[in-house]
Design a protein around this motif. Structure first.
Motif, PDB file in Angstrom:
ATOM      1  N   SER A  67      35.754  31.702  34.906  1.00  0.00           N
ATOM      2  CA  SER A  67      37.055  31.867  34.260  1.00  0.00           C
ATOM      3  C   SER A  67      37.617  33.268  34.505  1.00  0.00           C
ATOM      4  N   ILE A  68      36.757  34.277  34.361  1.00  0.00           N
ATOM      5  CA  ILE A  68      37.197  35.650  34.624  1.00  0.00           C
ATOM      6  C   ILE A  68      37.589  35.811  36.083  1.00  0.00           C
ATOM      7  N   ARG A  69      36.780  35.260  36.975  1.00  0.00           N
ATOM      8  CA  ARG A  69      37.068  35.359  38.401  1.00  0.00           C
ATOM      9  C   ARG A  69      38.410  34.721  38.741  1.00  0.00           C
ATOM     10  N   ALA A  70      38.727  33.600  38.105  1.00  0.00           N
ATOM     11  CA  ALA A  70      40.002  32.931  38.362  1.00  0.00           C
ATOM     12  C   ALA A  70      41.168  33.820  37.945  1.00  0.00           C
ATOM     13  N   ARG A  71      41.021  34.510  36.802  1.00  0.00           N
ATOM     14  CA  ARG A  71      42.081  35.408  36.351  1.00  0.00           C
ATOM     15  C   ARG A  71      42.208  36.614  37.280  1.00  0.00           C
ATOM     16  N   VAL A  72      41.070  37.121  37.736  1.00  0.00           N
ATOM     17  CA  VAL A  72      41.077  38.244  38.670  1.00  0.00           C
ATOM     18  C   VAL A  72      41.774  37.850  39.969  1.00  0.00           C
ATOM     19  N   ASP A  73      41.439  36.683  40.500  1.00  0.00           N
ATOM     20  CA  ASP A  73      42.051  36.209  41.739  1.00  0.00           C
ATOM     21  C   ASP A  73      43.567  36.069  41.581  1.00  0.00           C
ATOM     22  N   ARG A  75      45.441  37.828  39.525  1.00  0.00           N
ATOM     23  CA  ARG A  75      45.978  39.192  39.515  1.00  0.00           C
ATOM     24  C   ARG A  75      46.135  39.715  40.941  1.00  0.00           C
ATOM     25  N   ILE A  76      45.126  39.455  41.771  1.00  0.00           N
ATOM     26  CA  ILE A  76      45.166  39.941  43.153  1.00  0.00           C
ATOM     27  C   ILE A  76      46.279  39.246  43.935  1.00  0.00           C
ATOM     28  N   ARG A  77      46.384  37.923  43.803  1.00  0.00           N
ATOM     29  CA  ARG A  77      47.444  37.187  44.508  1.00  0.00           C
ATOM     30  C   ARG A  77      48.821  37.689  44.093  1.00  0.00           C
ATOM     31  N   ASP A  78      48.983  37.914  42.788  1.00  0.00           N
ATOM     32  CA  ASP A  78      50.265  38.397  42.291  1.00  0.00           C
ATOM     33  C   ASP A  78      50.567  39.801  42.832  1.00  0.00           C
ATOM     34  N   ARG A  88      47.026  49.963  41.282  1.00  0.00           N
ATOM     35  CA  ARG A  88      47.657  49.272  40.153  1.00  0.00           C
ATOM     36  C   ARG A  88      47.027  47.895  39.948  1.00  0.00           C
ATOM     37  N   VAL A  89      46.799  47.194  41.054  1.00  0.00           N
ATOM     38  CA  VAL A  89      46.159  45.874  40.955  1.00  0.00           C
ATOM     39  C   VAL A  89      44.754  46.016  40.382  1.00  0.00           C
ATOM     40  N   MET A  90      44.023  47.044  40.814  1.00  0.00           N
ATOM     41  CA  MET A  90      42.675  47.266  40.308  1.00  0.00           C
ATOM     42  C   MET A  90      42.682  47.538  38.807  1.00  0.00           C
ATOM     43  N   ALA A  91      43.665  48.279  38.331  1.00  0.00           N
ATOM     44  CA  ALA A  91      43.759  48.540  36.894  1.00  0.00           C
ATOM     45  C   ALA A  91      43.937  47.233  36.135  1.00  0.00           C
ATOM     46  N   GLU A  92      44.756  46.337  36.672  1.00  0.00           N
ATOM     47  CA  GLU A  92      44.967  45.039  36.032  1.00  0.00           C
ATOM     48  C   GLU A  92      43.707  44.185  36.090  1.00  0.00           C
TER      49      GLU A  92
END
Length: 213
Positions: A67-73, A75-78, A88-92
């Motif tokens: 679930s966490i990985r899906a949210r991280v992915d 964030r990265i796609r966005d 900035r992406v890393m902070a998110e």
């Protein structure tokens, strides 16, 4: 025999029940009988899918990690889509691992329970170690990409930088979790974003050439 959708749904229900028990009462509350009652299943059905408490805990941990990985992915796609700097992406991304709300506190409690249980269980320890390694590698990849686009100085080694950022993130997560949820918003939460940004700024010192206008 291939797993059916019903099979996977029951496994998810059991994992959710384990997570609820840990969140509300701690790891000691997790038994096959209590898990079955929380999931609305029979003891026999739970035992059909998971023979031991460790097997149930491992599956719950993997569900939460996924679930966490899906949210991280996401964030990265966005970030890529909107051409945001890697820092900035890393902070998110890193905030997804910080227990800043009820849902993430519940996830964190399960991952902490898993890590504690893993100290005396080699099979669980191997999964815990591999999960931590993948997190470090993901951060190291971000640092490497930063070097490619100009956000990170050429002399920065990705792995030591990743170790530093991962250690900071994990320590910050623990500090936030230790603060009572009712008090966190007025005490530690306001400092999370500035602290992450300050630590990332030590590594990501430049600007991305790829998105230069």
């Amino acid at each position: 025999m291939p797993r059916t959708a019903d099979h996977e749904e029951r496994r998810r229900q059991i994992a959710d029940a384990v997570s609820k028990l840990i969140t509300a009462h701690g790891l000691d509350a997790v038994t096959v009988a209590r898990t079955a009652a929380t999931a609305g299943m029979s003891v026999g059905l739970v035992q059909h899918y998971f023979r031991t408490k460790d097997e149930m805990l491992l599956h719950a941990f993997r569900e939460i990690s996924g679930s966490i990985r899906a949210r991280v992915d996401e964030r990265i796609r966005d970030g890529v889509e909107h051409q945001r700097p890697i820092a900035r992406v890393m902070a998110e991304v890193m905030t997804e691992y910080i227990p800043l709300d009820e849902a993430r506190r519940a996830e964190y409690r399960v991952t902490r329970a898993f890590a504690g249980r893993a100290l005396g269980a080699p099979a669980l320890a191997a999964v815990d170690t591999e999960t931590a390694r993948k997190l470090r590698e993901g951060i190291a990849d971000a640092v490497h990409n930063g070097k490619e686009c100009g956000e990170v100085d050429e002399g920065v080694e990705p792995l030591p930088a990743a170790l530093r950022l991962a250690a900071m993130m994990e320590g910050l997560a623990l500090q936030v979790y230790r603060e009572p949820e009712a008090d966190a918003e007025a005490t530690v939460t306001p400092f999370v974003a500035p602290l992450l940004e300050a630590e990332l700024a030590v590594v990501f010192t430049g600007k991305c050439r790829q998105y230069a206008r």
